[in-house]
Design an enzyme around this catalytic site. Structure first.
Site, short mmCIF file in Angstrom:
data_model
loop_
_atom_site.label_atom_id
_atom_site.label_comp_id
_atom_site.label_asym_id
_atom_site.label_seq_id
_atom_site.Cartn_x
_atom_site.Cartn_y
_atom_site.Cartn_z
N LYS A 109 0.82 -1.21 0.00
CA LYS A 109 0.00 0.00 0.00
C LYS A 109 0.86 1.27 0.00
O LYS A 109 0.39 2.34 -0.37
CB LYS A 109 -0.97 -0.03 1.17
CG LYS A 109 -2.02 -1.11 0.97
CD LYS A 109 -3.18 -1.02 1.90
CE LYS A 109 -4.31 -1.93 1.49
NZ LYS A 109 -4.00 -3.39 1.62
C1 LIG Z 1 -4.57 -4.44 0.91
C2 LIG Z 1 -3.77 -5.69 0.75
C3 LIG Z 1 -4.10 -6.65 -0.24
C4 LIG Z 1 -5.33 -6.55 -1.10
O1 LIG Z 1 -5.25 -5.53 -2.08
P1 LIG Z 1 -6.58 -4.98 -2.77
O2 LIG Z 1 -6.14 -3.87 -3.63
O3 LIG Z 1 -7.48 -4.53 -1.65
O4 LIG Z 1 -7.20 -6.11 -3.54
C5 LIG Z 1 -3.27 -7.75 -0.38
N1 LIG Z 1 -2.18 -7.92 0.41
C6 LIG Z 1 -1.84 -7.02 1.36
C7 LIG Z 1 -0.64 -7.28 2.20
C8 LIG Z 1 -2.61 -5.87 1.56
O5 LIG Z 1 -2.25 -4.98 2.51
#
Ligand SMILES: *Cc1c(COP(=O)(O)O)cnc(C)c1O
Length: 494
Positions: A109
């Site tokens: 993120k």
């Molecule tokens: C948020 C997250 C996801 C999922 O991503 P999306 O864009 O919500 O599908 C997968 N792995 C981790 C570690 C995350 O923090």
């Protein structure tokens, strides 16, 4: 300039900076665009991640100046990244892993949340908005910390994060409690993620709250992945993975490849779809989910049904029953039919389910391959990949790796890139357990992992237990509104 509009009504238009500022369209739809710029892959090989990022973002965010974007890119993808490549590609066996977790909070993120605050700050200036922005975020763990790290000390913004007192890992908790910055508030809620999320939603829709916010010269916004300012930066690493494969002569120019994406709210995989629309040769996107398999069932049957139990899993950031960004993909495969989408979303709201047309289903089959794996499978994959390749995966990455292997059974030809969304150190307890190495090593799970696998702890996770605890607040969920009101009095708005 109004290239964006709601998925549910083409009349509700916005420029890119308006869409970023609003986060969501006023009819509850998500901002989308109908035409995508084309990125020529011939020029890819000579570019850095940053150069690629500049190209992608300035072609999609039309009302930002090129110099503006360039400056934001330099700030978002600089020294705070532990790997100069930003998103390096590594090779295990015949497959590839794209590591997206080398940013300040050790989760993918960061790629978007290091950029979003700059885009938002730019949008405030562009829209001549007098109010500063207040970001309210409920988090299950990763979003909150990444948002805090991105927004801290950014002018004209304030951020408040609420996290559940139960369900998050000790490392995630410490990351939040030790957050510095003079525009941040962090508070635990007695309860789980849904409790925190529901309260935030209630605050957002409470008319009285809107008045109070306005009286404090603030406007509300959100840092979650329905904001186009979070989606667009993620398109970059799909191109960057392709560039790295080209550069190391693993593929020929124009050769189609696949990506396996650990999926929750569908933002990450949607960015892959947008990369495809911009000309990246993608054969299939593998949508990999955990035991919360509402998306898996949807891609099998064409029916989305959220009426089912919620299962806490080893990959908590993907424990989700409503994948908001799916709406954007559906809009596209419905031939951009806003009426159709509005009716699906209304049905989802009232009955918890909807079914798409056969034509749409057939189109999705050409784009997406779906996979699901439970905790036992995830542990086995972490274990086996380590035994075979000495590579340590986090549980979210392992879910995607399972998708890669499942898809591989029916396609021996295309290269597959598995997206790795978190450092294994962020989920050290689970990973240690899955590896089952049974070594006699003293210390906590992180130092165990480091010594046992001969890998290093990310700088920002190191010494987390020695950092000063700055946020002690833990409140009942009923008290959340009053808590926010109280905090607003202390917010600077000059
Ligand atoms: C948020 C997250 C996801 C999922 O991503 P999306 O864009 O919500 O599908 C997968 N792995 C981790 C570690 C995350 O923090």
């Amino acid at each position: 300039m109004n290239k964006y509009h709601s998925t549910r009504n083409k009349q509700i238009e916005a420029s890119s900076s308006e869409a970023i500022l609003k986060g969501i369209a006023q009819d509850g739809g998500l901002f989308v665009r109908d035409e995508f710029p084309f990125l020529n892959i011939d020029a890819l090989e000579s570019m850095s991640f940053q150069e690629l990022s500049k190209q992608v973002l300035s072609s999609l965010l039309e009302d930002y100046q090129e110099e503006e974007i360039n400056q934001y890119v330099e700030e978002a993808y600089g020294e705070q990244w532990e790997d100069k490549a930003i998103t390096p590609l590594v090779n295990i066996g015949q497959e590839y892993i794209l590591e997206l977790f080398h940013g300040p909070t050790a989760a993918f993120k960061d790629v978007a949340l290091q950029m979003l605050p700059h885009l938002l700050k730019g949008a405030i200036l562009k829209q001549k908005q007098k109010e500063d922005v207040l970001i309210l975020t409920a988090t299950s763990g990763d979003t909150g910390k990444a948002a805090l790290a991105g927004f801290k000390d950014i002018e004209h913004t304030n951020i408040m994060v609420f996290y559940p007192s139960v369900g998050i890992s000790q490392i995630q908790r410490l990351q939040m409690m030790s957050q510095t910055g003079n525009n941040v508030s962090v508070c635990a809620i007695e309860g789980n993620f849904d409790d925190a999320q529901n309260q935030v939603k209630q605050i957002f829709t409470n008319p009285k709250f809107k008045e109070v916010v306005k009286a404090h010269h603030l406007s509300l916004s959100s840092a979650n992945s329905i904001n186009i300012g979070r989606l667009m930066p993620q398109i970059v690493y799909y191109f960057d993975a392709y560039r790295q494969l080209l550069k190391s002569n693993k593929i020929k120019k124009g050769e189609e490849i696949c990506f396996s994406v650990p999926t929750g709210n569908f933002g990450d995989i949607l960015a892959g779809y947008y990369a495809k629309k911009m000309g990246l040769p993608i054969h299939r996107l593998i949508c990999s989910v955990n035991r919360n398999n509402v998306l898996y069932d949807f891609f099998q049957t064409g029916s989305y049904d959220r009426n089912r139990d919620f299962h806490p899993s080893l990959s908590p950031s993907m424990d989700i029953l409503i994948s908001s960004n799916l709406e954007r993909l559906l809009y596209d495969v419905s031939d951009q039919n806003t009426m159709e989408i509005a009716s699906y979303m209304e049905a989802l709201k009232t009955t918890g389910r909807f079914t798409i047309t056969k034509t749409m289903k057939a189109k999705l089959d050409q784009i997406i391959f779906a996979s699901t794996s439970d905790d036992e499978q995830t542990k086995k994959d972490i274990h086996d990949v380590y035994q075979q390749y000495h590579y340590v995966m986090d549980p979210h990455t392992a879910v995607a790796y399972h998708g890669t292997q499942l898809y591989r059974q029916g396609d021996a030809q295309h290269k597959i890139v598995t997206l790795s969304t978190a450092s294994p150190y962020k989920f050290a307890e689970s990973v240690k357990d899955a590896l089952a190495l049974d070594l006699d090593i003293k210390g906590d799970a992180m130092s165990y992992l480091s010594k046992a696998t001969n890998t290093s702890i990310p700088v920002n996770l190191k010494d987390l237990d020695k950092k000063a605890i700055l946020h002690h607040d833990c409140i009942k969920k009923e008290d959340m509104q009053n808590y926010v009101f109280g905090k607003l009095k202390g917010v600077h708005h000059d």
